[in-house]
Design a protein around this motif. Structure first.
Motif, PDB file in Angstrom:
ATOM      1  N   ALA A  73       0.839  -1.197   0.000  1.00  0.00           N
ATOM      2  CA  ALA A  73       0.000   0.000   0.000  1.00  0.00           C
ATOM      3  C   ALA A  73       0.877   1.251   0.000  1.00  0.00           C
ATOM      4  O   ALA A  73       1.958   1.269   0.592  1.00  0.00           O
ATOM      5  CB  ALA A  73      -0.922   0.000   1.216  1.00  0.00           C
ATOM      6  N   SER A  74       0.406   2.285  -0.654  1.00  0.00           N
ATOM      7  CA  SER A  74       1.159   3.534  -0.720  1.00  0.00           C
ATOM      8  C   SER A  74       0.854   4.414   0.488  1.00  0.00           C
ATOM      9  O   SER A  74      -0.139   4.213   1.200  1.00  0.00           O
ATOM     10  CB  SER A  74       0.796   4.287  -1.999  1.00  0.00           C
ATOM     11  N   LEU A  88       3.311   6.425   6.218  1.00  0.00           N
ATOM     12  CA  LEU A  88       4.178   5.265   5.993  1.00  0.00           C
ATOM     13  C   LEU A  88       3.990   4.255   7.115  1.00  0.00           C
ATOM     14  O   LEU A  88       4.186   4.588   8.285  1.00  0.00           O
ATOM     15  CB  LEU A  88       5.642   5.705   5.927  1.00  0.00           C
ATOM     16  N   PRO A  89       3.638   3.006   6.804  1.00  0.00           N
ATOM     17  CA  PRO A  89       3.416   2.008   7.866  1.00  0.00           C
ATOM     18  C   PRO A  89       4.722   1.497   8.441  1.00  0.00           C
ATOM     19  O   PRO A  89       5.713   1.333   7.725  1.00  0.00           O
ATOM     20  CB  PRO A  89       2.673   0.887   7.128  1.00  0.00           C
ATOM     21  N   ASN A  90       4.737   1.254   9.740  1.00  0.00           N
ATOM     22  CA  ASN A  90       5.894   0.611  10.355  1.00  0.00           C
ATOM     23  C   ASN A  90       5.500  -0.617  11.175  1.00  0.00           C
ATOM     24  O   ASN A  90       6.359  -1.386  11.595  1.00  0.00           O
ATOM     25  CB  ASN A  90       6.685   1.580  11.235  1.00  0.00           C
ATOM     26  N   THR A  95       3.915   6.385  10.551  1.00  0.00           N
ATOM     27  CA  THR A  95       4.342   7.771  10.679  1.00  0.00           C
ATOM     28  C   THR A  95       3.425   8.658   9.864  1.00  0.00           C
ATOM     29  O   THR A  95       3.283   8.478   8.651  1.00  0.00           O
ATOM     30  CB  THR A  95       5.795   7.932  10.177  1.00  0.00           C
ATOM     31  N   ALA A  96       2.801   9.601  10.531  1.00  0.00           N
ATOM     32  CA  ALA A  96       1.897  10.527   9.850  1.00  0.00           C
ATOM     33  C   ALA A  96       2.695  11.536   9.045  1.00  0.00           C
ATOM     34  O   ALA A  96       3.927  11.602   9.102  1.00  0.00           O
ATOM     35  CB  ALA A  96       1.011  11.227  10.879  1.00  0.00           C
ATOM     36  N   ALA A  97       1.968  12.362   8.292  1.00  0.00           N
ATOM     37  CA  ALA A  97       2.621  13.344   7.424  1.00  0.00           C
ATOM     38  C   ALA A  97       3.484  14.329   8.194  1.00  0.00           C
ATOM     39  O   ALA A  97       4.495  14.823   7.680  1.00  0.00           O
ATOM     40  CB  ALA A  97       1.566  14.085   6.615  1.00  0.00           C
ATOM     41  N   ASP A  98       3.120  14.609   9.460  1.00  0.00           N
ATOM     42  CA  ASP A  98       3.900  15.559  10.259  1.00  0.00           C
ATOM     43  C   ASP A  98       5.054  14.900  11.008  1.00  0.00           C
ATOM     44  O   ASP A  98       5.735  15.549  11.809  1.00  0.00           O
ATOM     45  CB  ASP A  98       2.991  16.293  11.249  1.00  0.00           C
ATOM     46  N   GLY A  99       5.270  13.610  10.765  1.00  0.00           N
ATOM     47  CA  GLY A  99       6.382  12.909  11.389  1.00  0.00           C
ATOM     48  C   GLY A  99       6.067  12.238  12.710  1.00  0.00           C
ATOM     49  O   GLY A  99       6.931  11.566  13.279  1.00  0.00           O
ATOM     50  N   SER A 100       4.858  12.393  13.203  1.00  0.00           N
ATOM     51  CA  SER A 100       4.496  11.804  14.493  1.00  0.00           C
ATOM     52  C   SER A 100       4.011  10.373  14.312  1.00  0.00           C
ATOM     53  O   SER A 100       3.596   9.958  13.232  1.00  0.00           O
ATOM     54  CB  SER A 100       3.379  12.633  15.148  1.00  0.00           C
ATOM     55  N   LEU A 155      -2.609   4.793  11.541  1.00  0.00           N
ATOM     56  CA  LEU A 155      -2.948   5.282  10.201  1.00  0.00           C
ATOM     57  C   LEU A 155      -4.283   4.766   9.708  1.00  0.00           C
ATOM     58  O   LEU A 155      -5.033   5.490   9.054  1.00  0.00           O
ATOM     59  CB  LEU A 155      -1.853   4.875   9.204  1.00  0.00           C
ATOM     60  N   ALA A 156      -4.576   3.489   9.998  1.00  0.00           N
ATOM     61  CA  ALA A 156      -5.788   2.901   9.416  1.00  0.00           C
ATOM     62  C   ALA A 156      -6.203   1.667  10.194  1.00  0.00           C
ATOM     63  O   ALA A 156      -5.389   1.009  10.856  1.00  0.00           O
ATOM     64  CB  ALA A 156      -5.537   2.524   7.959  1.00  0.00           C
ATOM     65  N   ILE A 157      -7.487   1.352  10.117  1.00  0.00           N
ATOM     66  CA  ILE A 157      -8.001   0.074  10.596  1.00  0.00           C
ATOM     67  C   ILE A 157      -8.816  -0.540   9.460  1.00  0.00           C
ATOM     68  O   ILE A 157      -9.384   0.168   8.635  1.00  0.00           O
ATOM     69  CB  ILE A 157      -8.861   0.214  11.874  1.00  0.00           C
TER      70      ILE A 157
END
Length: 486
Positions: A372-373, A380-382, A407-412, A416-418
């Motif tokens: 997934a993108s 970005l998934p970790n 990691t969200a767009a702001d770096g935190s 992200l998703a369920i």
């Protein structure tokens, strides 16, 4: 060295092996290649030695004296000697191997190395001494590769205080093909059929070539017939593969308790306590069998997405899950010729609920983790896992099939998703409402935000209304089998 024609994928593995083989160092170097059986390791190494003009010896399960005799005969043939070389110890044999007459890097491969070490436990120490910088054989351009399918043994060969710890310049694990590569390897066009085949045989290359003799389903209407004529056919090797994989692990003597654990996991008991209850043991009694299965690469230990001290056990090899859920309960009937079709019709519901459904969930998590993108997930998934979330006010718990932290767009750090996964029912707005309620619950607990995506993984598609919502709401994603493979 160019990769041989007809070798499917394995570009990374071939590149690393060639890089190791062509290393220009004037010192002897060691490499270790491992991976479960039937993944094509021997095919890779045979192609490498042929391309480089190297030496390859494949060990068998035997005594030390007989192994030395076989090794001497094989090395003599490679050197063009008229009579077999005779060695009284592995010190002599390894010493002679590292003195191969060459002025350039040359490969020397010992395949099925665990068989030799089982008969000669000191062999790793012998190799260590031969490779020591002060050894008279260390200034040799021989590239020694040790290969084995005993995953537990090979994993320990370079670990901890093992003699060869820190000696290897290559530690290559040849994995099974992932679900996308497996579909290409089997040549299956229809995505739903590809998921079903993957749920049965996974990504092991030998299962198509040798075991099924290139018999692949021709389409959705041929899947049931394919199962009957290959996997459930007593005359085909796939029929007994689920039983044999565990027995092939060196050092595993009593497989009964291990099969009991595998059967419990395959039929839905994925927590340690549930497994213990299912097989009539205490949870503390499972430490050893679970460790053996994990070390062998047959079981995965996955932590819960929300609670680190809670975890799930999953079977890592689909053919084993299929055997224990579908075949083992009716083994006596399946052994009688001509009964496979009747038995399969009766067991299809079990296959869908206990094998195919959980496997589709694992593919959904793999898609989120690897394919997934960032745009699709909102970052970005970790870490991707399944999880159980508690609702203290209602006194209930809820299972979530896919939980994506990253990691969200702001770096935190963020959830992200369920996602919810359904294989054999069309997903509609009811499934989306459940996900929305679970997100609201997680938001109230400080574990998610309103921006956490909601993903519906539908093996049987989606209602028109749900598609209209997904088209207009960027927080909602729909993933069907076709999208899994894009």
């Amino acid at each position: 060295m160019r990769k041989p024609e007809g070798m499917f994928d394995r570009d990374f593995e071939w590149g690393e092996l060639v890089r190791f083989a062509e290393n220009r160092s004037d010192r002897a170097t060691l490499g270790v290649v491992s991976g479960r059986r039937r993944q094509g390791k021997t095919f890779l190494l045979d192609a490498l030695t042929r391309a480089s003009g190297g030496f390859m010896f494949t060990a068998t399960e035997t005594t030390e004296a007989d192994a030395l005799s076989q090794f001497g005969a094989s090395l003599a043939r490679y050197l063009g000697e008229p009579v077999p070389l005779r060695f009284t110890s592995w010190d002599e044999a390894i010493s002679r191997l590292l003195r191969l007459p060459t002025d350039r890097p040359v490969m020397a491969v010992i395949d099925e190395f665990p068989f030799l070490a089982q008969a000669s436990p000191s062999l790793p120490s012998v190799i260590q001494r031969a490779l020591d910088p002060g050894s008279q054989h260390s200034n040799s351009p021989v590239r020694l590769l040790l290969c084995g399918s005993a995953v537990t043994f090979m994993g320990r060969l370079l670990s901890g205080t093992a003699p060869l710890r820190g000696r290897a310049g290559l530690e290559l694990i040849v994995p099974t093909l992932d679900y996308r590569l497996a579909r290409a390897f089997w040549g299956i066009e229809d995505e739903r059929t590809a998921v079903q085949v993957n749920a049965v045989v996974g990504g092991t290359p030998a299962y198509r070539r040798e075991f099924a003799q290139d018999d692949a389903p021709e389409g959705p209407d041929d899947f049931d017939d394919w199962v009957v004529r290959t996997v459930l056919n007593p005359a085909r090797p796939l029929f007994r593969e689920g039983r044999y994989l565990l027995a092939e692990e060196p050092g595993v003597r009593d497989t009964g308790p291990l099969h009991a654990v595998l059967a419990a996991i395959a039929t839905g008991s994925t927590a340690r306590g549930a497994i213990a209850t299912r097989i009539g043991k205490k949870a503390t009694d499972l430490a050893h069998p679970l460790a053996v299965l994990e070390d062998a690469g047959l079981v995965r230990h996955e932590p819960d997405a929300f609670k680190r001290n809670r975890s799930f056990y999953r079977i890592a090899e689909p053919i084993i899950a299929y055997y224990h859920a579908v075949m083992r309960p009716v083994w006596g009937e399946l052994e009688r010729p001509g009964r496979a079709g009747q038995v399969w019709r009766r067991m299809q519901g079990t296959f869908r609920s206990q094998v195919l459904g959980p496997h589709f969930e694992s593919l959904a998590r793999e898609w989120a983790r690897l394919h997934a993108s960032a745009e699709e997930l909102g970052g970005l998934p970790n870490r991707v896992a399944a999880g159980i979330v508690s609702d203290p006010k209602a006194g209930t718990t809820h299972e979530i099939d896919v939980v994506v932290h990253g990691t969200a767009a702001d770096g935190s750090d963020a959830l992200l998703a369920i996602g919810e996964v359904k294989w054999n029912e069309e997903m509609d707005c009811g499934h989306l409402r459940r996900l929305t309620r679970l997100r609201d619950l997680l938001v109230s607990q400080g574990r998610a935000s309103e921006g956490s995506r909601l993903i519906c993984f539908g093996g049987a598609g989606f209602s028109d209304e749900l598609r209209r919502i997904a088209d207009t709401d960027p927080m909602v994603e729909l993933v069907d089998p076709a999208r899994l493979y894009v």
